[in-house]
Design an enzyme around this catalytic site. Structure first.
Site, mmCIF file in Angstrom:
data_model
loop_
_atom_site.group_PDB
_atom_site.id
_atom_site.type_symbol
_atom_site.label_atom_id
_atom_site.label_comp_id
_atom_site.label_asym_id
_atom_site.label_seq_id
_atom_site.Cartn_x
_atom_site.Cartn_y
_atom_site.Cartn_z
ATOM 1 C CB ALA A 123 -0.930 0.005 1.216
ATOM 2 C CG ASP A 124 2.693 5.099 -1.580
ATOM 3 O OD1 ASP A 124 3.567 5.069 -0.691
ATOM 4 O OD2 ASP A 124 2.527 6.071 -2.335
#
Length: 322
Positions: free
Chosen positions: A176-177
């Site tokens: 994730a970012d």
């Protein structure tokens, strides 16, 4: 009434705060996971599993019995997944620099491409590592118990289960970012210094509304081994956050005081919605709160289901790379 002057209260000593330069240097690199030490067991009382361990869902049953790797150093993301009852969740942050161009890609494509880059980097590294481990001889079994002992030893047992898992390809990698997009189009990540931190929070306050974008990417090996050998599903979740006004409890001195707590040093946008930042800075959240924390859990599980159980299904509104 006692007229004697009372001594002023002394400030509570604290550990050294996080360092901006260290956080900026380590962004996208391997970070230590801060964990609380386990509570000592109490006599006569069994430790209870997290409530999520009672969730009887097919995808969670799969994740509890397979090798699942979180390609992120974020303690918040790990905590959000751990509460689902995943006792064997591994953490393996990507070491690839996050150097994609925000200007060329735009915020949505940038955050999505960064999450996919993390997931594929870690997946490829784990496949390579497992292949190397499989070429090595198996570790010897533990020595047999002494003749006087009644304990039995399973000859198949390994001395180190973690090392044994490394011989196996990953069954699921999650990455994730998160970025912040301001009303005037700026893309914010983590503050680089205390002055930048203050400036960032003042800007979020003065523009009132901003969007939090978290991209989630899941990778799993394909059951049919079709090229490229893995299935990928990705999604960008958006949440709108409204900051309080300067004249309604959020003047500059409150922002300066919050920055000095260092709570937001390692967070996109410079604040923690689940902590003091949510109490002092945020007026309203429109959308998933866990997305602002760093991982939209419900959407993450949907992506996990897709790459595990529905690898050939193409869904509208979901980014795909197979």
């Amino acid at each position: 009434m006692d007229d004697k002057k009372q001594p002023l209260p002394q400030p509570t000593p604290s550990d050294p705060p996080p360092d901006y330069e260290a956080v900026a240097h380590e962004h996208g690199q391997s970070l230590p996971i801060r964990e609380k030490p386990p509570a000592p067991p109490q006599a006569g009382r069994r430790s209870l599993p997290p409530p999520g361990a009672l969730l009887d869902l097919p995808i969670l049953k799969y994740m509890r019995t397979h090798r699942v790797v979180l390609a992120s150093a974020s303690p918040r993301r790990r905590a959000l997944l751990s509460q689902l009852g995943l006792p064997n969740l591994e953490v393996r942050p990507s070491t690839k620099p996050e150097d994609l161009s925000k200007a060329d890609l735009g915020p949505w494509e940038y955050v999505s491409a960064t999450a996919q880059q993390k997931a594929l980097d870690v997946y490829a590294a784990l496949i390579e590592e497992a292949a190397a481990k499989q070429s090595e001889p198996l570790p010897p079994p533990p020595p047999p118990p002494p003749p006087s002992s009644s304990a039995k030893t399973d000859p198949r047992a390994r001395a180190d289960p973690a090392e044994d898992r490394k011989r196996k390809d990953p069954d699921l990698v999650i990455a994730a970012d998160t970025v912040i997009v301001t009303r005037d189009g700026l893309v914010l990540e983590k503050p680089a210094s205390e002055a930048a931190h203050v400036k960032m929070l003042r800007h979020l306050r003065d523009t009132r509304a901003h969007r939090v974008l978290t991209a989630v990417c899941c990778v799993a090996p394909r059951a049919d081994a079709q090229h490229p050998g893995y299935a990928v599903a990705a999604h960008v979740e958006e949440t709108k956050v409204l900051f309080a006004r300067e004249g309604d409890g959020l003047p500059d001195d409150v922002i300066a005081a919050y920055v000095r707590t260092r709570e937001g040093v390692d967070k996109a946008g410079g604040y923690a919605v689940q902590g003091l930042g949510g109490a002092l800075l945020v007026e309203k959240v429109d959308g998933a709160v866990d997305n602002v924390v760093g991982l939209p859990v419900r959407k993450c599980l949907q992506l996990c289901e897709k790459v595990i159980f529905r690898q050939n299904e193409v869904s509208d509104g979901e980014e795909e790379d197979e």
